[in-house]
Motif scaffolding. Structure first.
Motif, PDB file in Angstrom:
ATOM      1  N   ASP A 283      27.156  22.860  15.907  1.00  0.00           N
ATOM      2  CA  ASP A 283      27.740  22.497  17.206  1.00  0.00           C
ATOM      3  C   ASP A 283      26.833  21.533  17.964  1.00  0.00           C
ATOM      4  O   ASP A 283      27.299  20.575  18.580  1.00  0.00           O
ATOM      5  CB  ASP A 283      27.984  23.745  18.049  1.00  0.00           C
ATOM      6  CG  ASP A 283      29.090  24.626  17.490  1.00  0.00           C
ATOM      7  OD1 ASP A 283      29.849  24.140  16.630  1.00  0.00           O
ATOM      8  OD2 ASP A 283      29.183  25.795  17.920  1.00  0.00           O
ATOM      9  N   ALA A 284      25.523  21.781  17.921  1.00  0.00           N
ATOM     10  CA  ALA A 284      24.581  20.897  18.608  1.00  0.00           C
ATOM     11  C   ALA A 284      24.595  19.505  17.988  1.00  0.00           C
ATOM     12  O   ALA A 284      24.523  18.497  18.702  1.00  0.00           O
ATOM     13  CB  ALA A 284      23.168  21.481  18.558  1.00  0.00           C
ATOM     14  N   THR A 285      24.710  19.423  16.678  1.00  0.00           N
ATOM     15  CA  THR A 285      24.786  18.129  16.002  1.00  0.00           C
ATOM     16  C   THR A 285      26.054  17.384  16.407  1.00  0.00           C
ATOM     17  O   THR A 285      26.017  16.173  16.681  1.00  0.00           O
ATOM     18  CB  THR A 285      24.742  18.316  14.478  1.00  0.00           C
ATOM     19  OG1 THR A 285      23.561  19.026  14.140  1.00  0.00           O
ATOM     20  CG2 THR A 285      24.759  16.991  13.752  1.00  0.00           C
ATOM     21  N   ALA A 286      27.174  18.101  16.486  1.00  0.00           N
ATOM     22  CA  ALA A 286      28.432  17.463  16.902  1.00  0.00           C
ATOM     23  C   ALA A 286      28.349  16.991  18.348  1.00  0.00           C
ATOM     24  O   ALA A 286      28.812  15.889  18.684  1.00  0.00           O
ATOM     25  CB  ALA A 286      29.588  18.442  16.722  1.00  0.00           C
ATOM     26  N   LEU A 287      27.732  17.807  19.230  1.00  0.00           N
ATOM     27  CA  LEU A 287      27.570  17.395  20.627  1.00  0.00           C
ATOM     28  C   LEU A 287      26.654  16.185  20.753  1.00  0.00           C
ATOM     29  O   LEU A 287      26.884  15.304  21.584  1.00  0.00           O
ATOM     30  CB  LEU A 287      27.028  18.557  21.456  1.00  0.00           C
ATOM     31  CG  LEU A 287      28.034  19.648  21.792  1.00  0.00           C
ATOM     32  CD1 LEU A 287      27.342  20.811  22.491  1.00  0.00           C
ATOM     33  CD2 LEU A 287      29.148  19.108  22.659  1.00  0.00           C
ATOM     34  N   LYS A 288      25.618  16.127  19.930  1.00  0.00           N
ATOM     35  CA  LYS A 288      24.719  14.975  19.967  1.00  0.00           C
ATOM     36  C   LYS A 288      25.461  13.716  19.556  1.00  0.00           C
ATOM     37  O   LYS A 288      25.292  12.657  20.167  1.00  0.00           O
ATOM     38  CB  LYS A 288      23.526  15.210  19.040  1.00  0.00           C
ATOM     39  CG  LYS A 288      22.574  14.029  19.019  1.00  0.00           C
ATOM     40  CD  LYS A 288      21.424  14.245  18.068  1.00  0.00           C
ATOM     41  CE  LYS A 288      20.538  13.026  18.051  1.00  0.00           C
ATOM     42  NZ  LYS A 288      19.451  13.149  17.087  1.00  0.00           N
ATOM     43  N   LYS A 289      26.301  13.817  18.530  1.00  0.00           N
ATOM     44  CA  LYS A 289      27.082  12.660  18.094  1.00  0.00           C
ATOM     45  C   LYS A 289      28.022  12.202  19.202  1.00  0.00           C
ATOM     46  O   LYS A 289      28.142  11.011  19.478  1.00  0.00           O
ATOM     47  CB  LYS A 289      27.866  12.997  16.832  1.00  0.00           C
ATOM     48  CG  LYS A 289      28.661  11.807  16.306  1.00  0.00           C
ATOM     49  CD  LYS A 289      29.460  12.179  15.091  1.00  0.00           C
ATOM     50  CE  LYS A 289      30.262  11.025  14.541  1.00  0.00           C
ATOM     51  NZ  LYS A 289      30.962  10.226  15.489  1.00  0.00           N
ATOM     52  N   LEU A 290      28.679  13.163  19.880  1.00  0.00           N
ATOM     53  CA  LEU A 290      29.563  12.798  20.990  1.00  0.00           C
ATOM     54  C   LEU A 290      28.786  12.159  22.136  1.00  0.00           C
ATOM     55  O   LEU A 290      29.255  11.194  22.757  1.00  0.00           O
ATOM     56  CB  LEU A 290      30.310  14.036  21.491  1.00  0.00           C
ATOM     57  CG  LEU A 290      31.420  14.548  20.589  1.00  0.00           C
ATOM     58  CD1 LEU A 290      31.980  15.851  21.128  1.00  0.00           C
ATOM     59  CD2 LEU A 290      32.520  13.518  20.470  1.00  0.00           C
TER      60      LEU A 290
ATOM     61  N   SER B 110      18.942  38.414   9.686  1.00  0.00           N
ATOM     62  CA  SER B 110      20.058  38.934   8.900  1.00  0.00           C
ATOM     63  C   SER B 110      21.002  37.794   8.518  1.00  0.00           C
ATOM     64  O   SER B 110      20.896  36.677   9.020  1.00  0.00           O
ATOM     65  CB  SER B 110      20.820  39.988   9.706  1.00  0.00           C
ATOM     66  OG  SER B 110      21.506  39.367  10.781  1.00  0.00           O
ATOM     67  N   LEU B 111      21.924  38.105   7.641  1.00  0.00           N
ATOM     68  CA  LEU B 111      22.881  37.094   7.185  1.00  0.00           C
ATOM     69  C   LEU B 111      23.748  36.616   8.349  1.00  0.00           C
ATOM     70  O   LEU B 111      24.006  35.417   8.490  1.00  0.00           O
ATOM     71  CB  LEU B 111      23.747  37.664   6.060  1.00  0.00           C
ATOM     72  CG  LEU B 111      24.800  36.729   5.480  1.00  0.00           C
ATOM     73  CD1 LEU B 111      24.118  35.512   4.855  1.00  0.00           C
ATOM     74  CD2 LEU B 111      25.648  37.444   4.449  1.00  0.00           C
ATOM     75  N   GLU B 112      24.182  37.546   9.206  1.00  0.00           N
ATOM     76  CA  GLU B 112      25.014  37.164  10.356  1.00  0.00           C
ATOM     77  C   GLU B 112      24.249  36.262  11.321  1.00  0.00           C
ATOM     78  O   GLU B 112      24.789  35.299  11.848  1.00  0.00           O
ATOM     79  CB  GLU B 112      25.519  38.416  11.091  1.00  0.00           C
ATOM     80  CG  GLU B 112      26.489  39.260  10.302  1.00  0.00           C
ATOM     81  CD  GLU B 112      25.779  40.222   9.352  1.00  0.00           C
ATOM     82  OE1 GLU B 112      24.582  40.487   9.548  1.00  0.00           O
ATOM     83  OE2 GLU B 112      26.427  40.665   8.394  1.00  0.00           O
ATOM     84  N   GLU B 113      22.977  36.595  11.542  1.00  0.00           N
ATOM     85  CA  GLU B 113      22.164  35.778  12.437  1.00  0.00           C
ATOM     86  C   GLU B 113      21.958  34.380  11.874  1.00  0.00           C
ATOM     87  O   GLU B 113      21.996  33.392  12.601  1.00  0.00           O
ATOM     88  CB  GLU B 113      20.813  36.445  12.683  1.00  0.00           C
ATOM     89  CG  GLU B 113      20.897  37.684  13.539  1.00  0.00           C
ATOM     90  CD  GLU B 113      19.577  38.420  13.615  1.00  0.00           C
ATOM     91  OE1 GLU B 113      18.718  38.192  12.725  1.00  0.00           O
ATOM     92  OE2 GLU B 113      19.394  39.211  14.542  1.00  0.00           O
ATOM     93  N   SER B 114      21.720  34.292  10.567  1.00  0.00           N
ATOM     94  CA  SER B 114      21.508  32.973   9.978  1.00  0.00           C
ATOM     95  C   SER B 114      22.794  32.157  10.010  1.00  0.00           C
ATOM     96  O   SER B 114      22.757  30.941  10.246  1.00  0.00           O
ATOM     97  CB  SER B 114      20.984  33.097   8.544  1.00  0.00           C
ATOM     98  OG  SER B 114      21.967  33.688   7.713  1.00  0.00           O
ATOM     99  N   GLU B 115      23.954  32.811   9.802  1.00  0.00           N
ATOM    100  CA  GLU B 115      25.227  32.083   9.910  1.00  0.00           C
ATOM    101  C   GLU B 115      25.480  31.633  11.345  1.00  0.00           C
ATOM    102  O   GLU B 115      25.953  30.517  11.576  1.00  0.00           O
ATOM    103  CB  GLU B 115      26.373  32.964   9.410  1.00  0.00           C
ATOM    104  CG  GLU B 115      26.376  33.155   7.904  1.00  0.00           C
ATOM    105  CD  GLU B 115      27.419  34.160   7.447  1.00  0.00           C
ATOM    106  OE1 GLU B 115      28.040  34.834   8.296  1.00  0.00           O
ATOM    107  OE2 GLU B 115      27.620  34.271   6.233  1.00  0.00           O
ATOM    108  N   ALA B 116      25.162  32.493  12.319  1.00  0.00           N
ATOM    109  CA  ALA B 116      25.332  32.113  13.729  1.00  0.00           C
ATOM    110  C   ALA B 116      24.415  30.951  14.083  1.00  0.00           C
ATOM    111  O   ALA B 116      24.819  30.020  14.792  1.00  0.00           O
ATOM    112  CB  ALA B 116      25.051  33.312  14.633  1.00  0.00           C
TER     113      ALA B 116
END
Length: 169
Positions: free
Chosen positions: A69-76, A56-62
């Motif tokens: 978030d995972a990309t930001a954590l990887k950068k950190l 669903s659209l909500e699932e794809s947005e989540a």
């Protein structure tokens, strides 16, 4: 304009209208198909029971948020684990102080000095083990090699008899 030209123009306009309808049908699959022919049938490959589950659209947005978030954590994590990598920015007002290269910073140890210090510490540890082994002969020797053997010169039957502490007094 002649009759032939007007018929050709009408044919071209009809072709353009049909192409536009096909383009709309292709670009907007969410729009339903309408027909007046009762004998026309088709199969919906998306809503059938054996179809793979659609997101669903909500699932794809989540999922997109979790991936961001995972990309930001990887950068950190990379920034934390690799302090030797420089920081880059486009903001001209950003500034910082380097606590390692300033004139009042404590002198850093070179690679050769750290290797020499590690060797000295290893030697000191080995000497401490030898001193404990010498000072405490009552501690047994442990090994994992089954082929190692030794002889006890103090408890063998042919050893000279030792006097006990009471006998020596």
């Amino acid at each position: 304009e002649s009759l032939e030209e007007s018929e050709a123009r009408a044919q071209v306009l009809a072709d353009v209208t049909a192409l536009k309808k096909l383009a709309v049908d292709y670009l907007h699959p969410e729009l339903g198909v309408s027909t007046t022919d009762a004998t026309v049938m088709g199969r919906n490959f998306f809503d059938r029971p054996s179809a793979p589950e659609q997101e669903s659209l909500e699932e794809s947005e989540a999922r997109a948020q979790v991936l961001a978030d995972a990309t930001a954590l990887k950068k950190l994590a990379v920034d934390y684990l690799h302090p030797e990598l420089g920081v880059s920015t486009n903001d001209a007002t950003v500034m910082g102080r380097n606590f390692f290269d300033r004139p009042s910073a404590p002198e850093q140890e070179s690679l050769e000095e750290s290797e020499a210090r590690a060797q000295v510490l290893a030697d000191a540890t080995a000497l401490k083990k030898l001193a404990v082994d010498y000072r405490h002969p009552e501690l047994g020797v442990s090994t994992t090699d089954a082929t190692i053997m030794g002889r006890n010169y103090f408890d063998r039957p042919s050893a000279p008899e030792q006097e006990s502490l009471e006998e020596s007094e």
